[in-house]
Design an enzyme around this catalytic site. Structure first.
Site, mmCIF file in Angstrom:
data_model
loop_
_atom_site.group_PDB
_atom_site.id
_atom_site.type_symbol
_atom_site.label_atom_id
_atom_site.label_comp_id
_atom_site.label_asym_id
_atom_site.label_seq_id
_atom_site.Cartn_x
_atom_site.Cartn_y
_atom_site.Cartn_z
ATOM 1 C CG ASP A 67 -0.308 -0.498 2.492
ATOM 2 O OD1 ASP A 67 0.926 -0.512 2.566
ATOM 3 O OD2 ASP A 67 -1.038 -0.865 3.430
ATOM 4 C CG ASP A 136 -8.996 -1.795 12.302
ATOM 5 O OD1 ASP A 136 -7.954 -2.393 11.928
ATOM 6 O OD2 ASP A 136 -9.422 -0.770 11.730
ATOM 7 C CG HIS A 138 -5.952 -2.324 9.216
ATOM 8 N ND1 HIS A 138 -6.137 -1.295 10.109
ATOM 9 C CD2 HIS A 138 -4.613 -2.383 9.028
ATOM 10 C CE1 HIS A 138 -4.968 -0.774 10.435
ATOM 11 N NE2 HIS A 138 -4.020 -1.412 9.798
ATOM 12 C CD GLU A 143 -8.842 0.844 7.865
ATOM 13 O OE1 GLU A 143 -8.978 0.134 8.889
ATOM 14 O OE2 GLU A 143 -7.998 1.748 7.787
#
Ligand code: F6R
Length: 241
Positions: A67, A136, A138, A143
């Site tokens: 990313d 979380d 990800h 996400e």
């Protein structure tokens, strides 16, 4: 899914670096999918150390990063391009033309995502994808709630991710709000996946992701379905499993 327990961060880094090193020895012209963030820094440090001892050769390796922030100049110290050059690329013999990251400076999201998917396809797919995991769940910038069937796409960062990443910027306002990321589909197509996590803060999400249901609400949980996924955890991250 294979879980390897390491003693501490150093041990986790060395074990993961060993797996990457084995991949490069077995297939010198392999395609490594790489990650940024705090967790892999020790892995890159170890790989550089072995490179300096002539124990690993990156001359035929191709890399594709997971990313990149959208809209951040490459030269910005917190761009993932800068991070990778600082921590690995400038320190080993990877050929610059074999280094691939999403281009955060191309603001045409559709064109950039299509280009990056084509790059991954053209290099023959990913042999080994290294991943960290967010609190979380990800992976990359996928996400909670991300569709499992996406290739590279542009995402709006969640408040939690902006909050977690602000430690790298002068202020929260400076954290970019969007990023280009490989999708879950791209990650799942990697022939091998290596996920690393350390610290007590990751213990809960490790339990949810790998011992709970497979759900888009915990993006990393899909890795339970990957045919060749190795997870290396330090004792703290493994403390609830
Ligand atoms: C990095 C990335 C992220 C991180 C994750 C964990 O390229 O895609 O998914 O792996 O946010 O970050 P750290 O390692 O800083 O806890």
């Amino acid at each position: 899914m294979k879980i390897i327990r390491a003693k501490d961060y150093y041990d986790m880094s060395r074990k993961a670096a060993n797996i990457i090193s084995a991949q490069v020895i077995m297939k010198p012209n392999c395609v490594l999918g790489l990650a940024t963030g705090g967790t892999p820094v020790g892995i890159y440090k170890q790989l550089v150390e072995w490179y300096n001892k002539d124990d690993i050769d990156f001359s035929e390796v191709t890399t594709v990063n997971l990313d990149e922030y959208r809209g951040l100049p490459r030269e910005h110290p917190e761009s993932y391009w800068s991070f990778m050059h600082r921590n690995l690329f400038d320190l080993v013999n990877i050929r610059p033309e074999r280094i691939n990251l999403p281009d955060g400076t191309n603001l045409d999201a559709a064109a950039e995502c299509a280009r990056y998917d084509y790059v991954i396809q053209r290099v023959g797919g990913i042999d080994l994808q290294l991943l960290g995991i967010g609190h979380d769940g990800h992976i990359g910038f996928n996400e909670p709630g991300s569709a499992f069937e996406l290739g590279t796409h542009c995402v709006d960062l969640t408040e939690e991710t902006i909050e977690a990443n602000k430690r790298f910027f002068a202020s929260k306002e400076e954290v970019p709000r969007q990023a280009y990321t490989m999708g879950i589909k791209t990650i799942m197509q990697a022939r091998k996946v290596l996920l690393v996590a350390n610290g007590a803060g990751k213990a809960e999400i490790i339990k949810r992701a790998f011992f709970g249901p497979v759900t888009p609400e915990v993006p990393a949980s899909i890795l339970q379905m990957h045919p060749d996924c190795t997870i290396v955890l330090d004792a703290e991250a493994a403390s609830l499993i």
